[in-house]
Write a protein that holds these residues in place. Sequence first.
Motif, PDB file in Angstrom:
ATOM      1  N   LEU A 175     -20.007  32.695  21.040  1.00  0.00           N
ATOM      2  CA  LEU A 175     -19.798  31.323  21.498  1.00  0.00           C
ATOM      3  C   LEU A 175     -19.146  31.288  22.876  1.00  0.00           C
ATOM      4  O   LEU A 175     -19.416  30.389  23.685  1.00  0.00           O
ATOM      5  N   GLU A 176     -18.315  32.274  23.155  1.00  0.00           N
ATOM      6  CA  GLU A 176     -17.670  32.340  24.463  1.00  0.00           C
ATOM      7  C   GLU A 176     -18.697  32.552  25.568  1.00  0.00           C
ATOM      8  O   GLU A 176     -18.605  31.946  26.648  1.00  0.00           O
ATOM      9  N   VAL A 177     -19.692  33.386  25.309  1.00  0.00           N
ATOM     10  CA  VAL A 177     -20.760  33.615  26.294  1.00  0.00           C
ATOM     11  C   VAL A 177     -21.538  32.322  26.531  1.00  0.00           C
ATOM     12  O   VAL A 177     -21.871  31.987  27.673  1.00  0.00           O
ATOM     13  N   ILE A 178     -21.826  31.590  25.467  1.00  0.00           N
ATOM     14  CA  ILE A 178     -22.535  30.310  25.607  1.00  0.00           C
ATOM     15  C   ILE A 178     -21.697  29.330  26.422  1.00  0.00           C
ATOM     16  O   ILE A 178     -22.208  28.626  27.306  1.00  0.00           O
ATOM     17  N   ALA A 179     -20.401  29.266  26.138  1.00  0.00           N
ATOM     18  CA  ALA A 179     -19.513  28.339  26.849  1.00  0.00           C
ATOM     19  C   ALA A 179     -19.413  28.704  28.333  1.00  0.00           C
ATOM     20  O   ALA A 179     -19.446  27.825  29.206  1.00  0.00           O
ATOM     21  N   GLN A 180     -19.302  29.992  28.626  1.00  0.00           N
ATOM     22  CA  GLN A 180     -19.229  30.422  30.022  1.00  0.00           C
ATOM     23  C   GLN A 180     -20.537  30.148  30.761  1.00  0.00           C
ATOM     24  O   GLN A 180     -20.527  29.754  31.940  1.00  0.00           O
ATOM     25  N   SER A 181     -21.650  30.327  30.083  1.00  0.00           N
ATOM     26  CA  SER A 181     -22.949  30.022  30.692  1.00  0.00           C
ATOM     27  C   SER A 181     -23.067  28.525  30.971  1.00  0.00           C
ATOM     28  O   SER A 181     -23.624  28.110  31.996  1.00  0.00           O
TER      29      SER A 181
END
Length: 284
Positions: A175-181
């Motif tokens: 989810l962190e990768v999605i949020a950063q993207s």
Amino acid sequence: MILLDDNFATIVIGVEEGRRIFDNMKKTVSYIVAGSVTTLFPFLIYVVLGFPQPIGTITVLLICLGTDMVPAVALAYEKAEADIMSLPPRNPRTERLVTGQLLMRAYFLVGAICTAAGFFGYFVALNYEGIKPKMLYQARVDWDDRDKNFTIYGPDDDWYGKPTKEIDYHERKRLEVIAQSSYFIAVVVAQWMDVIVNKTRRLSNFSQGMGNWVLNWSLVFETGMAILFCYTPGLNTVLRVAPVIGQVWVSALPFFVYILVFEELRKWIVRRFPKSFLGIELLA
């Protein structure tokens, strides 16, 4: 100045070209500094408010090297503003390439708006996954703890209500990768308008027009690179980014409009009250 012909009107052309080059250099610096703010503030928020990291090292590089560079270079091709020869000569002691006014605009005005757009996209993406913004405050320690699960509450619950579910460390990092993207994409959308408003320092953008086709194509290139990074299978895994939902793109559009309205108002004050405190302080 060396004249290559016997026409003294060439002096006027040379002065105009010199002023145009200096103006375009300031525009480029202003755009680059405002872009750097979008990679600086997230780390301050990460430390002060304890949110899970809004932007990663690779995402910083994607903004600074992948999407920012071409629009910044394209500003060098901008034509001179219509009033450029009606202005008094530049005072070299006070009107330098980088001034306090330029830094204030880049760091605390337009740069802050672009950063806010990025965070809004960040929150929209996590909210879509069921994680509300209030759940993220000072959650950094637990979020990054491999041995702890992170509790998600239902829409009608609060911190003291009944938990809906728990997510483990690996799910949190996904989810962190999605949020950063999502932060990255929202910043790109806001910077569409950032580079457009940098086409002029004093005049309205509507009077300048969109005749700089190098800049127009740079916007297409910037957007294409963002889509390539986030939506290409395999490449996005290597770059630690992920496909972004359409709501994130839409969520950044109000900030896109806000930058235009804010900059038009700022330039109107600079033109209408050039000797006033605001007129002097807002001239970036």
